[in-house]
Scaffold this motif. Sequence first.
Motif, PDB file in Angstrom:
ATOM      1  N   GLN A  62       0.831  -1.204   0.000  1.00  0.00           N
ATOM      2  CA  GLN A  62       0.000   0.000   0.000  1.00  0.00           C
ATOM      3  C   GLN A  62       0.866   1.254   0.000  1.00  0.00           C
ATOM      4  O   GLN A  62       0.543   2.246  -0.684  1.00  0.00           O
ATOM      5  N   ILE A  63       1.957   1.235   0.755  1.00  0.00           N
ATOM      6  CA  ILE A  63       2.886   2.378   0.736  1.00  0.00           C
ATOM      7  C   ILE A  63       3.417   2.588  -0.676  1.00  0.00           C
ATOM      8  O   ILE A  63       3.458   3.718  -1.186  1.00  0.00           O
ATOM      9  N   ARG A  64       3.821   1.515  -1.329  1.00  0.00           N
ATOM     10  CA  ARG A  64       4.345   1.618  -2.699  1.00  0.00           C
ATOM     11  C   ARG A  64       3.292   2.177  -3.650  1.00  0.00           C
ATOM     12  O   ARG A  64       3.588   3.016  -4.509  1.00  0.00           O
ATOM     13  N   ALA A  65       2.038   1.688  -3.481  1.00  0.00           N
ATOM     14  CA  ALA A  65       0.966   2.147  -4.369  1.00  0.00           C
ATOM     15  C   ALA A  65       0.712   3.642  -4.203  1.00  0.00           C
ATOM     16  O   ALA A  65       0.544   4.376  -5.195  1.00  0.00           O
ATOM     17  N   PHE A  66       0.701   4.122  -2.951  1.00  0.00           N
ATOM     18  CA  PHE A  66       0.474   5.542  -2.720  1.00  0.00           C
ATOM     19  C   PHE A  66       1.632   6.384  -3.262  1.00  0.00           C
ATOM     20  O   PHE A  66       1.418   7.494  -3.772  1.00  0.00           O
ATOM     21  N   GLY A  87       3.787   9.701  -8.246  1.00  0.00           N
ATOM     22  CA  GLY A  87       4.839   9.730  -9.256  1.00  0.00           C
ATOM     23  C   GLY A  87       6.203   9.310  -8.735  1.00  0.00           C
ATOM     24  O   GLY A  87       7.231   9.616  -9.351  1.00  0.00           O
ATOM     25  N   ILE A  88       6.223   8.597  -7.621  1.00  0.00           N
ATOM     26  CA  ILE A  88       7.488   8.195  -7.000  1.00  0.00           C
ATOM     27  C   ILE A  88       7.588   6.669  -7.041  1.00  0.00           C
ATOM     28  O   ILE A  88       6.781   5.963  -6.429  1.00  0.00           O
ATOM     29  N   ALA A  89       8.560   6.165  -7.768  1.00  0.00           N
ATOM     30  CA  ALA A  89       8.773   4.722  -7.881  1.00  0.00           C
ATOM     31  C   ALA A  89      10.010   4.332  -7.089  1.00  0.00           C
ATOM     32  O   ALA A  89      11.046   4.992  -7.159  1.00  0.00           O
ATOM     33  N   LEU A 135      12.902   0.003   0.072  1.00  0.00           N
ATOM     34  CA  LEU A 135      11.873   0.951   0.500  1.00  0.00           C
ATOM     35  C   LEU A 135      12.160   1.474   1.905  1.00  0.00           C
ATOM     36  O   LEU A 135      12.023   2.673   2.180  1.00  0.00           O
ATOM     37  N   ARG A 136      12.583   0.594   2.795  1.00  0.00           N
ATOM     38  CA  ARG A 136      12.873   1.013   4.163  1.00  0.00           C
ATOM     39  C   ARG A 136      14.002   2.058   4.200  1.00  0.00           C
ATOM     40  O   ARG A 136      13.920   3.071   4.891  1.00  0.00           O
ATOM     41  N   ASN A 137      15.061   1.798   3.417  1.00  0.00           N
ATOM     42  CA  ASN A 137      16.223   2.693   3.439  1.00  0.00           C
ATOM     43  C   ASN A 137      15.946   4.053   2.802  1.00  0.00           C
ATOM     44  O   ASN A 137      16.600   5.046   3.131  1.00  0.00           O
ATOM     45  N   SER A 138      14.996   4.083   1.881  1.00  0.00           N
ATOM     46  CA  SER A 138      14.760   5.339   1.153  1.00  0.00           C
ATOM     47  C   SER A 138      13.511   6.085   1.611  1.00  0.00           C
ATOM     48  O   SER A 138      13.269   7.212   1.169  1.00  0.00           O
TER      49      SER A 138
END
Length: 255
Positions: A147-151, A156-158, A166-169
Motif C-alpha cells: 500500500q505504501i508503494r501504491a500511494f 509519481g514516486i517509484a 523501500l525502508r532505506n529510502s
Amino acid sequence: MCAKKTGSIEDLAVVGIDIGKDTFHLVGFDRSGQVVLRKQIKRLALDATFEKLPRCVVGMEACLSAHFVSRRLRDMGFDPRIIPAIYVKPFNKGQKNDYNDAEAIAEAALRPNLRTVTEKSQDQLDLQALHRVRARLVSRRTATINQIRAFLIEQGIAVRSGLRALRNSFEAILEQRRDEISARMRSILIGLYGDWLWLDDRIAAVSTEIEEISRTEENCANIMSIPGIGPVISTAMVAAVGRGDAFDRGRDFAA
C-alpha cells in the motif's frame, strides 16, 4: 429429542459426534448395529453426558475442536477417533443434517482399516497457533508495504523492488519530495510506516518464541539436523504431524 430405541444403551459400541459451535449431535449404535442414542447436547454438557455412557469408540470429524474433544474423552476412558471428512462422506445417507452426519461418523469410526488423524497435544496446538499468528502478521506486513508503494506511485514516486530498498529510502523520499507530497498524504504514509515497524516487532517476537521452542523440542532438533531445515520449518512440521507416527513410510509423509 430422542428416537425410539430397539436396543439398550448398555450395549453401546460406538458414538458419532457432529461437532458444532455451540451444540453437539450424538448418534450411537449398539453391538448389533441398532441406534440406541440420538441426542443433541450443549458444548458445556459434554463431560456430564459422556460420564453416563458406557466406555466405547467415539468418532468425530477432523475440525477445530476435535483435538480438544478427543483429549477430554480419552481422559474419561473412551476410545476417540478423529476421522478426515473425506472418509466420512461415503457413509452419509439421505439429506445432509447434523444427525445424519453423526450417524455417518459413527459408521466410519468402526471401519478397522480407516486411517484416522493423529490427536494433537496442547503443545502442538500452541505451536500451530504461533505459526498461524506469524503467517497473518507477515501477510499484513506485505499488504502494508504494497500500500505504501501504491500511494508513492500515485505521487509519481517509484521505488525499486525489495523491502530493504523501500525502508532505506522512505524517510529520504518524504524529505526530498516534501513539496510534491501533500500534508495529508504525508501523514497517511507516516502512519503506514508506523504500522510496518510495529508488525516487524511483532513478527520478530513471535519468531524468537518459535526459535526458542525449536531449541528445546527434541523432535525439532532431529529435523533441523537435515541440511537446509531451520527453526520455522522444523516447528511447523512438529506442529502438524508430531513424531510422524501416523505415517508408515517417508513416502507417505512426502505425499
